[in-house]
Motif scaffolding. Structure first.
Motif, PDB file in Angstrom:
ATOM      1  N   GLY A   1       0.806  -1.064  -0.180  1.00  0.00           N
ATOM      2  CA  GLY A   1      -0.019   0.219   0.082  1.00  0.00           C
ATOM      3  C   GLY A   1       1.039   1.341  -0.156  1.00  0.00           C
ATOM      4  N   GLU A   2       0.030   2.377   0.192  1.00  0.00           N
ATOM      5  CA  GLU A   2       0.737   3.680  -0.063  1.00  0.00           C
ATOM      6  C   GLU A   2       0.462   4.572   1.056  1.00  0.00           C
ATOM      7  OE1 GLU A   2       0.384   5.455  -3.815  1.00  0.00           O
ATOM      8  OE2 GLU A   2       1.142   3.828  -4.805  1.00  0.00           O
ATOM      9  N   ALA A   3       1.328   5.513   1.542  1.00  0.00           N
ATOM     10  CA  ALA A   3       0.948   6.368   2.578  1.00  0.00           C
ATOM     11  C   ALA A   3       1.741   7.820   2.704  1.00  0.00           C
ATOM     12  CB  ALA A   3       1.275   5.584   4.169  1.00  0.00           C
ATOM     13  N   THR A   4       1.249   8.717   3.407  1.00  0.00           N
ATOM     14  CA  THR A   4       2.181   9.702   3.309  1.00  0.00           C
ATOM     15  C   THR A   4       2.456  10.287   4.801  1.00  0.00           C
ATOM     16  OG1 THR A   4       0.084  11.179   3.298  1.00  0.00           O
ATOM     17  CG2 THR A   4       1.215  10.722   1.153  1.00  0.00           C
ATOM     18  N   SER A   5       3.445  10.834   4.988  1.00  0.00           N
ATOM     19  CA  SER A   5       3.830  11.085   6.475  1.00  0.00           C
ATOM     20  C   SER A   5       3.224  12.468   6.904  1.00  0.00           C
ATOM     21  CB  SER A   5       5.509  11.251   6.480  1.00  0.00           C
ATOM     22  OG  SER A   5       5.863  12.421   5.825  1.00  0.00           O
ATOM     23  N   GLY A   6       2.867  13.350   6.006  1.00  0.00           N
ATOM     24  CA  GLY A   6       2.317  14.680   6.725  1.00  0.00           C
ATOM     25  C   GLY A   6       3.690  15.255   6.641  1.00  0.00           C
ATOM     26  N   LYS A   7       3.408  16.539   6.518  1.00  0.00           N
ATOM     27  CA  LYS A   7       4.980  17.637   6.904  1.00  0.00           C
ATOM     28  C   LYS A   7       5.324  17.508   8.047  1.00  0.00           C
ATOM     29  CE  LYS A   7       6.782  22.200   6.200  1.00  0.00           C
ATOM     30  NZ  LYS A   7       6.432  23.680   6.073  1.00  0.00           N
ATOM     31  N   ARG A   8       6.744  17.042   8.437  1.00  0.00           N
ATOM     32  CA  ARG A   8       7.162  16.878   9.702  1.00  0.00           C
ATOM     33  C   ARG A   8       8.637  17.259   9.690  1.00  0.00           C
ATOM     34  NH1 ARG A   8       5.375  11.093  12.046  1.00  0.00           N
ATOM     35  NH2 ARG A   8       3.442  10.800  11.166  1.00  0.00           N
TER      36      ARG A   8
END
Ligand SMILES: Cc1cc2nc3c(=O)[nH]c(=O)nc-3n(C[C@H](O)[C@H](O)[C@H](O)COP(=O)(O)O)c2cc1C
Length: 398
Positions: A374-381
């Motif tokens: 699958g795919e995912a995004t970390s968000g800005k961090r």
């Protein structure tokens, strides 16, 4: 596996009395607990109390050595799975956030590579003080867990946010951090980092804007999670963690040679380096002079560093996992999906290089993970938070 151990740092808040119960609850949760008090904490609670509760010596003064000839701040920092500072005063938090080490507790944290949990306890006005807010933000960016204080009546008679969180909440945070700290224990992670410089002559090169900050963050996160770490790094100004083995190189070919030498025994390889795709066909010796109106620079393709490592590992039957970084513009996800398959890597992580607030040279990043399931995004961090996020996902690769 040996019992996880926690250093419980207690600083000078009225809530210091609650650290006694917390020490017991941490022991019940399976930790060996060793307590480090600040001088102000010792005005509220005694060393003897904690020594009796934990059956371990306490530390307070920076020159103390419970074992003669062994520097306690280094020893304790090395042995701890997690450091928990509870209660954390405004003063200690600001010192931790900005990297001071003027007592045993703050010195110990400076000497540690393991996860840090802080549980603030203070008057609500102190909790919203700009320095405290900034220190907490800095600590979060450095990967620390902040256990938010509760709202209610505090000792000074005011009402607001500042009460030390419950022991159960702090124990839960310590357990989570402890799982994180052993996620990669006994495993070896190889990271390529930074740019490569492909020489034109003795003083000029073809390079790129990679700063090595993401590679540095990955190395720190991997150490925090218990891994043995090797970094093959192009020319960068960043400081890799002292616990990582660093091999410094200049060119793509040298990066490939060094990475091949480091590959045996690696459980995970992360290709975070921005390897130059092309190099000048030949290097001129000396310094080229400004005598021509025009010069043509012919570039030839460099070896594919990660691709070669993948092929080498697969050929030798090694069960190594591979993660590639891809610098792509925002519409480059489809290209990255194809790259994951064509490069034969387990996962690909995409940096959006069309944005100026994340990616090359910045402190923050936002990663898109394209994995086998699958795919995912970390968000800005912060890059360190991104690195911890990435290594958590990598630990779950099938
Ligand atoms: C009775 C009393 C209660 C205090 N309670 C707190 C507190 O809950 N939180 C806090 O940040 N500081 C509190 N302080 C102030 C700290 O003790 C003081 O800033 C001290 O220098 C902190 O040192 P330390 O961070 O090394 O422990 C209190 C002081 C006194 C005298």
């Amino acid at each position: 596996m040996s019992q996880p151990s926690v250093v419980l740092g207690v600083s000078g808040s009225v809530a210091a009395y609650r650290a006694a119960d917390l020490a017991r609850d941490l022991m019940r949760a399976g930790f060996t607990v060793r307590v480090c008090l600040t001088d102000a904490a010792e005005r509220f609670v005694s060393r003897e109390l904690f020594e009796a509760l934990t059956s371990q010596p306490c530390l307070q003064d920076v020159f103390e050595e419970p074992e003669r000839g062994r520097m306690a701040h280094i020893d304790w920092a090395r042995q701890a799975s997690v450091i928990v500072v509870a209660p954390a005063t405004a003063n200690t938090l600001v010192k931790l956030g900005f990297g001071l080490g003027d007592d045993m507790l703050t010195t110990l944290v400076l000497a540690s590579e393991r996860p840090l949990v802080v549980a603030p306890a203070m008057n609500p006005t102190m909790f919203t003080n700009a320095h405290v807010v900034e220190a907490l933000e800095r600590l979060r960016k450095q990967g620390a867990t902040v256990v938010e204080p509760a709202e209610g009546d505090v000792a000074c008679g005011e009402n607001g946010q500042g009460k030390l969180a419950s022991a159960a909440t702090i124990v839960h945070a310590a357990l989570t951090a402890s799982i994180r700290s052993s996620r990669w224990t006994g495993k070896r992670i190889l990271i390529t980092s930074g740019p490569t410089y492909e020489p034109i002559d003795d003083v000029r090169f073809v390079g790129n804007r990679s700063s090595g900050k993401m590679g540095e963050a990955l190395a720190r996160a991997a150490r925090m999670m218990g891994a043995e770490v090797a970094v093959v790094s192009g020319p960068v100004a960043v400081q890799y963690p002292a616990g990582a083995r660093v091999v410094r190189v200049q060119t793509a070919q040298a990066m490939l040679d060094a990475a091949l030498a480091e590959l045996p025994g690696s459980d995970l390889v992360i290709g975070a380096a921005a390897v130059a795709d092309y190099r000048p066909i030949e290097k001129q010796s000396g310094k080229m002079r400004r005598t021509h109106d025009r010069i043509d620079l012919t570039l030839v393709r460099n070896p594919d560093v990660l691709g070669t490592l993948v092929a080498e590992a697969r050929n030798s039957g090694r069960n190594t996992r591979f993660i590639a970084f891809a610098a792509e513009p925002s519409d480059g996800l489809e290209i990255a999906r194809q790259k994951r398959v064509s490069k034969g890597v387990d996962a690909i992580v995409v940096n959006d290089v069309s944005r100026s607030d994340v990616g090359f040279g910045t402190e923050d990043n936002e990663l898109a993970w394209i994995g086998p399931t699958g795919e995912a995004t970390s968000g800005k961090r912060s890059k360190l938070e991104c690195a911890l996020w990435l290594l958590e996902r990598a630990a779950e690769l099938p």
